[in-house]
Every structure is written in C-alpha cells, then in structure tokens.
Design a protein around this motif. Sequence first.
Motif, PDB file in Angstrom:
ATOM      1  N   ARG A   1     -10.950  -9.383  11.712  1.00 22.47           N
ATOM      2  CA  ARG A   1     -11.611 -10.094  12.806  1.00 22.47           C
ATOM      3  C   ARG A   1     -10.554 -10.808  13.656  1.00 22.47           C
ATOM      4  O   ARG A   1      -9.732 -11.557  13.140  1.00 22.47           O
ATOM      5  N   ILE A   2     -10.589 -10.552  14.956  1.00 17.31           N
ATOM      6  CA  ILE A   2      -9.574 -11.074  15.869  1.00 17.31           C
ATOM      7  C   ILE A   2     -10.245 -11.826  17.011  1.00 17.31           C
ATOM      8  O   ILE A   2     -11.207 -11.338  17.615  1.00 17.31           O
ATOM      9  N   ASN A   3      -9.724 -13.004  17.303  1.00 16.01           N
ATOM     10  CA  ASN A   3     -10.171 -13.778  18.457  1.00 16.01           C
ATOM     11  C   ASN A   3      -9.093 -13.699  19.526  1.00 16.01           C
ATOM     12  O   ASN A   3      -7.907 -13.885  19.239  1.00 16.01           O
ATOM     13  N   SER A   4      -9.485 -13.426  20.766  1.00 16.06           N
ATOM     14  CA  SER A   4      -8.487 -13.217  21.809  1.00 16.06           C
ATOM     15  C   SER A   4      -9.097 -13.495  23.168  1.00 16.06           C
ATOM     16  O   SER A   4     -10.315 -13.445  23.351  1.00 16.06           O
ATOM     17  N   SER A   5      -8.245 -13.776  24.131  1.00 12.31           N
ATOM     18  CA  SER A   5      -8.709 -13.803  25.511  1.00 12.31           C
ATOM     19  C   SER A   5      -8.932 -12.360  25.958  1.00 12.31           C
ATOM     20  O   SER A   5      -8.335 -11.417  25.421  1.00 12.31           O
ATOM     21  N   GLU A   6      -9.789 -12.178  26.956  1.00 16.33           N
ATOM     22  CA  GLU A   6     -10.083 -10.827  27.434  1.00 16.33           C
ATOM     23  C   GLU A   6      -8.839 -10.172  28.022  1.00 16.33           C
ATOM     24  O   GLU A   6      -8.584  -8.974  27.825  1.00 16.33           O
ATOM     25  N   GLY A   7      -8.034 -10.965  28.722  1.00 13.81           N
ATOM     26  CA  GLY A   7      -6.822 -10.421  29.313  1.00 13.81           C
ATOM     27  C   GLY A   7      -5.847  -9.925  28.262  1.00 13.81           C
ATOM     28  O   GLY A   7      -5.199  -8.883  28.428  1.00 13.81           O
ATOM     29  N   ALA A   8      -5.738 -10.648  27.151  1.00 11.15           N
ATOM     30  CA  ALA A   8      -4.833 -10.237  26.081  1.00 11.15           C
ATOM     31  C   ALA A   8      -5.310  -8.944  25.434  1.00 11.15           C
ATOM     32  O   ALA A   8      -4.507  -8.093  25.057  1.00 11.15           O
ATOM     33  N   VAL A   9      -6.620  -8.790  25.285  1.00  9.53           N
ATOM     34  CA  VAL A   9      -7.159  -7.549  24.726  1.00  9.53           C
ATOM     35  C   VAL A   9      -6.788  -6.374  25.618  1.00  9.53           C
ATOM     36  O   VAL A   9      -6.337  -5.324  25.150  1.00  9.53           O
ATOM     37  N   ARG A  10      -6.981  -6.544  26.922  1.00 15.23           N
ATOM     38  CA  ARG A  10      -6.653  -5.460  27.853  1.00 15.23           C
ATOM     39  C   ARG A  10      -5.163  -5.119  27.803  1.00 15.23           C
ATOM     40  O   ARG A  10      -4.775  -3.952  27.882  1.00 15.23           O
ATOM     41  N   LEU A  11      -4.343  -6.140  27.675  1.00 16.36           N
ATOM     42  CA  LEU A  11      -2.906  -5.944  27.808  1.00 16.36           C
ATOM     43  C   LEU A  11      -2.253  -5.380  26.555  1.00 16.36           C
ATOM     44  O   LEU A  11      -1.432  -4.458  26.640  1.00 16.36           O
ATOM     45  N   VAL A  12      -2.609  -5.902  25.381  1.00 11.38           N
ATOM     46  CA  VAL A  12      -1.889  -5.483  24.177  1.00 11.38           C
ATOM     47  C   VAL A  12      -2.726  -4.718  23.160  1.00 11.38           C
ATOM     48  O   VAL A  12      -2.176  -3.927  22.378  1.00 11.38           O
ATOM     49  N   LEU A  13      -4.052  -4.922  23.136  1.00 12.05           N
ATOM     50  CA  LEU A  13      -4.865  -4.210  22.153  1.00 12.05           C
ATOM     51  C   LEU A  13      -5.408  -2.883  22.675  1.00 12.05           C
ATOM     52  O   LEU A  13      -5.354  -1.864  21.984  1.00 12.05           O
TER      53      LEU A  13
END
Length: 331
Positions: free
Chosen positions: A103-115
Amino acid sequence: MNQIHQFKGCDLLSLNVFLAVAAHSSFRAAAKEFDLTASAVSHSIKALEQRLAVRLLNRTTRSVSLTDAGQRLAVTLRPALSSVVDALQEIDDMAGVPSGTVRINSSEGAVRLVLQPVLARFLREHPQVHLDIVCDGKLSDIVAEGFDAGIRLAEAVPQDMVSVRVGGPVRFAAVASPDYFAARGRPKAPQDLRGHDCIRFRFDSGTIYRWEFERHGVAEAINVNGPLTLTDQPLMVDAAIDGIGIAFVPDHLAASALREGKLERVLEAWCPAYPGLCLYYPGHRHVSSALRALIAVLRDVPELDARLGSSARQARSSRHLRKDAGRDPVV
C-alpha cells in the motif's frame, strides 16, 4: 484461561476491521478497504464488542467515533498487529518470491512521474504482488493510516523515515501561450506577476499555492491573482495553452507543449532545480520482499534531470518550499 479463550474469538480480520473503522471514522470506508459490505463490517464490530463486553465505537446516523475504551484499544493494538504482520511477512519472504499487497500513499503528480512508467513492467515481473496506490494532496501519516510506503518531495519526508531517492531534481516553469505574451507582455521579475492573469493551484486542504522563486539566494513567494483556480496541474497546462494566463507547474508537465511552441517560458532564471522525489517507509518495520522489489525497479528509472534539461542539472539551490499544515508541496 478465559482471557486466552476470549482472544481466540477475536480473529485478526475483526481486529484489523476495527482499526480501519477507527482510522477512517467510517464503516463504509473500512468496508471498501477490505472488500466487504458495510453490513459485514458493522456485524464484525458488534461481535467484537460482545466478545470484549465493552463498547468500542459511538455510532450516530452521521458519524462514527471511538469511545475511551476504543481509543485505548486502537493505540495498543495498532503496533501489536503491525508486529504480527511483519512476522508473517518475514516468513512469506523466505519463499524467495515477492508476494502480497504493497500500500502506497503518494501525490498524484508523483504517481504520474515515477510510478506510472514502471507499473506494467513491475506487475508483469511480479505477478504475485498487488499494488494499492492512494493519491492525495495532504501529508498523510503513512504509519497511522496503514500504508507500507509513501512518495513525496524529499524535503516533505518525515525525519524518522527511511527514504530512497527515486528521481533527480525537480524544477518548476512559469509558462503561457505566445498569444498571451504578445497581448500582455512578459514579466521580468516575480513581482511583475501581480499585473498578469495567473492560473492558480488549490491544495486538497483548500490552501492556494504561493508561487515560489529564487535567484542568487533571494527568495520570492508571490500570492498571484487570476481568473482561474484549479486542483489539477495538467489542466493548468491546458489552460495556459488556451491563452487564459500564466501557469506555474512542474517542468515535465509543460515539456511537450514547450517543444511544440504552444507555450513559452518566463522568469527562467528565477526557477532553479531542487531535490526531487523519495520513496519512504518506517525504519522500525520489516521491509517486505514486494516493497524491496518495487524499490529496485524504481531505482532503474532514468534520472528526472534527463527530462528536465541541462539547465536543471547545472542548477544548485538552497530553496526550501514552505509547507502549510496538512498539505503537500506541489509536484
């Protein structure tokens, strides 16, 4: 003996369901987390209260809150169950094949950029792993909310966490369409933005982001004004392309439009690079093989500065974003 028998009646699922209700203050949210019905969650809590002979939750038609007994149980139970999960995970890891849920918590921008760039590859290579990714714009307590890891800007990572850099420097760009600059002129310094139409960004907390600049050690934070406020940065880029005003967004979001000439930069000398994104997790907990596998894949992602250009690689900044309570710096 009665206490031992009583504990046997309180299975791990019931205890975890109770912690989920306590964390969310909602039967519905807890049900969604465990893929149960709200009725099943309610029944589980009632059965737990009957076994323990104490009320754990106060319920009304509009709210759910912990009783004093429920609060004490939650505080004691959370680390205990965490230790049980860690112990079971260590046994699973002995099989040598990454498995289980991360389970990962992240900003939406970080998800787009690195995940997003590695999701398909990671899940294809590790079919026994399930990723549960929650995007929000606030600085969540990943331990209290049951996450294995978080992804945020390096400077937003709590000091008691282990952090792993998963990208190079991040840079912001002040951009607008050529037609806008032809009609309104180009700001030469951050203070000039007060005379321009700016596209503002609102955090989940409701706070409006102040545009932050730095040059030669001089920092400027500007409360801009304009006809449009958004909570989505890609929409800010689209609005700038449409000529609505100047947007201040992470460089990578505007890169394509800049290459195509749909947008132009201003105040470039005031937009240095600063430390980028980190994946972080609690140092006192066992790191599962599934999380270790994800970290290994993320470390293989090309450095972000390759996308940001040579000027970002050359930039050196002492800049520190001001973090309002309860919100994440823009990324």
